[in-house]
Design a protein around this motif. Sequence first.
Motif, mmCIF file in Angstrom:
data_model
loop_
_atom_site.group_PDB
_atom_site.id
_atom_site.type_symbol
_atom_site.label_atom_id
_atom_site.label_comp_id
_atom_site.label_asym_id
_atom_site.label_seq_id
_atom_site.Cartn_x
_atom_site.Cartn_y
_atom_site.Cartn_z
ATOM 1 N N LYS A 82 54.341 44.685 49.762
ATOM 2 C CA LYS A 82 54.416 43.783 48.599
ATOM 3 C C LYS A 82 53.575 42.529 48.834
ATOM 4 N N SER A 83 53.689 41.935 50.020
ATOM 5 C CA SER A 83 52.926 40.714 50.295
ATOM 6 C C SER A 83 51.423 41.008 50.329
ATOM 7 N N LEU A 84 51.065 42.214 50.756
ATOM 8 C CA LEU A 84 49.650 42.602 50.769
ATOM 9 C C LEU A 84 49.067 42.557 49.363
ATOM 10 N N PHE A 85 49.775 43.153 48.411
ATOM 11 C CA PHE A 85 49.255 43.187 47.042
ATOM 12 C C PHE A 85 49.359 41.823 46.367
ATOM 13 N N GLN A 86 50.318 41.004 46.776
ATOM 14 C CA GLN A 86 50.417 39.664 46.202
ATOM 15 C C GLN A 86 49.182 38.836 46.523
ATOM 16 N N GLN A 87 48.549 39.130 47.649
ATOM 17 C CA GLN A 87 47.336 38.404 48.005
ATOM 18 C C GLN A 87 46.196 38.700 47.035
ATOM 19 N N MET A 88 46.335 39.782 46.278
ATOM 20 C CA MET A 88 45.285 40.175 45.333
ATOM 21 C C MET A 88 45.533 39.619 43.937
ATOM 22 N N ASP A 89 46.669 38.955 43.714
ATOM 23 C CA ASP A 89 47.049 38.545 42.367
ATOM 24 C C ASP A 89 45.996 37.672 41.689
ATOM 25 N N LEU A 90 45.536 36.639 42.388
ATOM 26 C CA LEU A 90 44.581 35.723 41.766
ATOM 27 C C LEU A 90 43.272 36.432 41.438
ATOM 28 N N THR A 91 42.772 37.217 42.387
ATOM 29 C CA THR A 91 41.518 37.942 42.164
ATOM 30 C C THR A 91 41.653 38.912 40.995
ATOM 31 N N ALA A 92 42.789 39.616 40.943
ATOM 32 C CA ALA A 92 43.008 40.569 39.860
ATOM 33 C C ALA A 92 43.066 39.861 38.514
ATOM 34 N N THR A 93 43.717 38.707 38.477
ATOM 35 C CA THR A 93 43.832 37.951 37.232
ATOM 36 C C THR A 93 42.454 37.530 36.724
ATOM 37 N N ILE A 94 41.617 37.044 37.633
ATOM 38 C CA ILE A 94 40.270 36.621 37.247
ATOM 39 C C ILE A 94 39.452 37.809 36.751
ATOM 40 N N LEU A 95 39.536 38.925 37.463
ATOM 41 C CA LEU A 95 38.784 40.119 37.078
ATOM 42 C C LEU A 95 39.200 40.604 35.697
ATOM 43 N N LEU A 96 40.506 40.647 35.452
ATOM 44 C CA LEU A 96 41.002 41.148 34.174
ATOM 45 C C LEU A 96 40.625 40.233 33.020
ATOM 46 N N SER A 97 40.677 38.930 33.262
ATOM 47 C CA SER A 97 40.364 37.988 32.185
ATOM 48 C C SER A 97 38.877 37.998 31.847
ATOM 49 N N ALA A 98 38.065 38.345 32.823
ATOM 50 C CA ALA A 98 36.611 38.311 32.620
ATOM 51 C C ALA A 98 36.056 39.613 32.065
ATOM 52 N N SER A 99 36.853 40.676 32.130
ATOM 53 C CA SER A 99 36.299 41.982 31.769
ATOM 54 C C SER A 99 37.294 42.836 30.990
ATOM 55 N N PRO A 100 37.059 43.033 29.685
ATOM 56 C CA PRO A 100 37.916 43.930 28.910
ATOM 57 C C PRO A 100 37.954 45.338 29.502
ATOM 58 N N ASP A 101 36.830 45.789 30.055
ATOM 59 C CA ASP A 101 36.795 47.121 30.657
ATOM 60 C C ASP A 101 37.798 47.233 31.797
ATOM 61 N N SER A 102 37.952 46.156 32.570
ATOM 62 C CA SER A 102 38.879 46.187 33.699
ATOM 63 C C SER A 102 40.312 46.385 33.231
#
Length: 236
Positions: A82-102
């Motif tokens: 769980k903590s491993l994937f939590q480290q990806m939260d910010l990056t995932a949020t930025i990627l999703l907001s920047a790309s409808p395809d994502s």
Amino acid sequence: MVHGTETIVRRKLSHEVFDRLKGMITSGELGPGDAMPSERDLMDRFGVGRPAIREAMQALANIGLISITHGERAKVQQLTAKSLFQQMDLTATILLSASPDSLEHLKQARRFFERGMVREAAIRSTSADIARLQATLDQQRRAVDDPVLFISADMRFHNQIAAISGNAIFEAVSEAMLGWLRQYHTEMLSWTGKENLTLVEHDEILRHLAQHNADAAEAAMVKHLDRSNALYAHPA
């Protein structure tokens, strides 16, 4: 004859300190819950100044290896899936907001993932697992007029299905994907009156899980996700 270049790049002191500190953790010299040495001790040990120590410590905190609390010694974190994937939260949020395809790719990945999870749950589920899912479904039914609680119960239902696998990574993947999707859940749910349809679909999935019918559970999950995926969208 020497080909190309082999330039030696001088590393920042903080990078070297980071590697040394990381080695102390990965080697087991420092374990989960242990306090990190003080800044003064580390300065003496490595022969560097306070800025290099602080920069290295912050870098360790940024990847979840240690926690830093003001006024206390930094501590080594207990790493989990769980903590491993939590480290990806910010990056995932930025990627999703920047790309409808994502966002579309994430919904497709969730569909693929949950098909496997519900099959696994149909095979492995115990009476206690079914009772836990039923309790969550009952909570969701009582929250039909509260979109926030309703969606929370919805996500908990899907996470509990993944948890039946007994695989902490599967459970963490489920929580991460649903967490990333949550910010894109539109108000369509409360405006289109689809709450009761969601409850009916969840009830159908649960019924097939209780019967250990993997094929029927998968078909019900696919039907549910193909409909509900439209509720997740970028703001117009």
